[in-house]
Design an enzyme around this catalytic site. Structure first.
Site, mmCIF file in Angstrom:
data_model
loop_
_atom_site.group_PDB
_atom_site.id
_atom_site.type_symbol
_atom_site.label_atom_id
_atom_site.label_comp_id
_atom_site.label_asym_id
_atom_site.label_seq_id
_atom_site.Cartn_x
_atom_site.Cartn_y
_atom_site.Cartn_z
ATOM 1 N N ILE A 42 -1.099 -11.284 -0.706
ATOM 2 C CA ILE A 42 -1.876 -12.543 -0.877
ATOM 3 C C ILE A 42 -3.353 -12.644 -0.377
ATOM 4 O O ILE A 42 -3.470 -12.019 0.724
ATOM 5 C CB ILE A 42 -0.904 -13.625 0.027
ATOM 6 C CG1 ILE A 42 0.414 -13.751 -0.656
ATOM 7 C CG2 ILE A 42 -1.738 -14.915 0.018
ATOM 8 C CD1 ILE A 42 1.545 -14.532 0.103
ATOM 9 N N ARG B 2 6.729 -17.109 -8.508
ATOM 10 C CA ARG B 2 7.064 -15.774 -9.178
ATOM 11 C C ARG B 2 8.086 -15.021 -8.669
ATOM 12 O O ARG B 2 8.551 -14.123 -9.549
ATOM 13 C CB ARG B 2 5.634 -15.210 -9.354
ATOM 14 C CG ARG B 2 4.518 -15.936 -10.173
ATOM 15 C CD ARG B 2 3.005 -15.304 -9.812
ATOM 16 N NE ARG B 2 1.943 -15.805 -10.560
ATOM 17 C CZ ARG B 2 1.480 -16.872 -10.428
ATOM 18 N NH1 ARG B 2 1.764 -17.816 -9.247
ATOM 19 N NH2 ARG B 2 0.727 -17.575 -11.154
ATOM 20 N N PHE C 156 6.547 -2.534 -12.943
ATOM 21 C CA PHE C 156 5.457 -3.142 -11.884
ATOM 22 C C PHE C 156 5.697 -4.645 -11.405
ATOM 23 O O PHE C 156 5.497 -5.497 -12.159
ATOM 24 C CB PHE C 156 4.142 -3.001 -12.670
ATOM 25 C CG PHE C 156 2.888 -3.088 -11.570
ATOM 26 C CD1 PHE C 156 2.458 -2.213 -10.708
ATOM 27 C CD2 PHE C 156 2.288 -4.232 -11.619
ATOM 28 C CE1 PHE C 156 1.492 -2.356 -9.881
ATOM 29 C CE2 PHE C 156 1.044 -4.538 -10.854
ATOM 30 C CZ PHE C 156 1.106 -3.617 -9.656
ATOM 31 N N VAL D 256 4.138 -7.714 -2.555
ATOM 32 C CA VAL D 256 3.179 -8.989 -2.697
ATOM 33 C C VAL D 256 1.925 -8.761 -2.033
ATOM 34 O O VAL D 256 2.166 -8.366 -0.821
ATOM 35 C CB VAL D 256 3.978 -10.303 -2.516
ATOM 36 C CG1 VAL D 256 4.677 -10.382 -1.055
ATOM 37 C CG2 VAL D 256 3.152 -11.584 -2.734
ATOM 38 N N GLY E 73 -9.271 -13.694 3.616
ATOM 39 C CA GLY E 73 -10.425 -13.877 3.929
ATOM 40 C C GLY E 73 -11.481 -12.793 3.959
ATOM 41 O O GLY E 73 -12.727 -12.845 3.995
ATOM 42 N N THR E 74 -10.878 -11.778 3.484
ATOM 43 C CA THR E 74 -11.638 -10.263 3.656
ATOM 44 C C THR E 74 -11.184 -9.436 2.255
ATOM 45 O O THR E 74 -10.421 -10.131 1.618
ATOM 46 C CB THR E 74 -11.142 -9.614 4.858
ATOM 47 O OG1 THR E 74 -9.779 -9.185 4.419
ATOM 48 C CG2 THR E 74 -11.182 -10.319 5.955
ATOM 49 N N PHE F 208 0.835 -1.121 0.082
ATOM 50 C CA PHE F 208 0.052 0.094 -0.223
ATOM 51 C C PHE F 208 0.817 1.237 -0.075
ATOM 52 O O PHE F 208 0.428 2.325 -0.401
ATOM 53 C CB PHE F 208 -1.021 -0.149 1.203
ATOM 54 C CG PHE F 208 -2.139 0.987 1.208
ATOM 55 C CD1 PHE F 208 -3.197 0.840 0.513
ATOM 56 C CD2 PHE F 208 -1.431 2.167 2.015
ATOM 57 C CE1 PHE F 208 -4.090 1.808 0.527
ATOM 58 C CE2 PHE F 208 -2.628 3.397 1.801
ATOM 59 C CZ PHE F 208 -3.865 3.062 1.153
ATOM 60 N N GLU F 209 2.132 1.293 0.390
ATOM 61 C CA GLU F 209 2.931 2.274 0.683
ATOM 62 C C GLU F 209 3.738 2.576 -0.483
ATOM 63 O O GLU F 209 4.495 3.647 -0.744
ATOM 64 C CB GLU F 209 3.755 2.141 1.841
ATOM 65 C CG GLU F 209 3.204 2.478 3.212
ATOM 66 C CD GLU F 209 2.297 1.088 3.542
ATOM 67 O OE1 GLU F 209 1.451 1.218 4.423
ATOM 68 O OE2 GLU F 209 2.611 -0.129 3.316
ATOM 69 N N HIS G 60 -10.032 -6.738 1.943
ATOM 70 C CA HIS G 60 -8.414 -6.178 1.910
ATOM 71 C C HIS G 60 -7.686 -6.402 0.829
ATOM 72 O O HIS G 60 -6.862 -5.384 0.260
ATOM 73 C CB HIS G 60 -7.984 -6.566 3.564
ATOM 74 C CG HIS G 60 -6.599 -5.874 3.519
ATOM 75 N ND1 HIS G 60 -6.459 -4.413 3.893
ATOM 76 C CD2 HIS G 60 -5.485 -6.347 3.547
ATOM 77 C CE1 HIS G 60 -5.181 -4.134 4.218
ATOM 78 N NE2 HIS G 60 -4.358 -5.153 3.727
#
Length: 156
Positions: free
Chosen positions: A80, A125, A111, A78, A83-84, A57-58, A86
């Site tokens: 991953i 990857r 990217f 990365v 369950g939300t 996010f940063e 987010h």
């Protein structure tokens, strides 16, 4: 190499590049960062700075801060799936943010953000021994190749 992926070979001698790398998922990030360093070395780039940020996010704000100081940036992270929702928010924010920085500053940004369903996909990857892909290397090579391509148009 993944089917359909281009083979990029370019001379980035004299370029200044910053690699901005998230810190979550250390094993995957170490692989991505090593791949980016190899990709830049393969392109002849010797002026490389690495900036670590807490998470994916940063990446956009770090890229925005650095864009005017470098010929190109490489953004590595990365995310991953959990369950939300987010996952979706972070992936979209990173993708849109990095794209906006690149377009608004005219600074190529490789990217190298992995958006995976599980850790096994990320490891596959990350450019580690046994990995099928080396996304850090690919992102660094793409950033350098874009700078070179744009400069060749500007000088012709």
């Amino acid at each position: 190499m993944k089917d359909g992926a281009p083979t990029l070979t370019t001379d980035g001698s004299g370029l200044r590049v910053a690699v901005v790398a998230a810190s979550w998922h250390q094993q995957v990030m170490d692989g991505l960062l090593d791949g980016a360093r190899r990709g830049l070395a393969d392109a002849g780039v010797t002026a490389v700075d690495v900036v670590r940020v807490p998470g994916t996010f940063e990446l956009p704000v770090a890229c925005a801060t650095l864009a005017d100081r470098y010929d190109a940036l490489v953004a590595l992270g990365v995310v991953i799936r959990g369950g939300t929702p987010h996952f979706d928010y972070v992936c979209q924010a990173a993708t849109v943010g990095i794209t906006d920085v690149s377009v608004s500053t005219a600074t190529p940004i490789g990217f190298g953000v992995l958006t995976c369903d599980d850790e096994a996909q990320a490891l596959d990857r990350a450019g580690l021994p046994g990995s099928a892909e080396d996304k850090g290397h690919e992102a660094a090579t793409a950033a350098v190749a874009t700078v070179v391509a744009l400069r060749s148009v500007a000088t012709s």
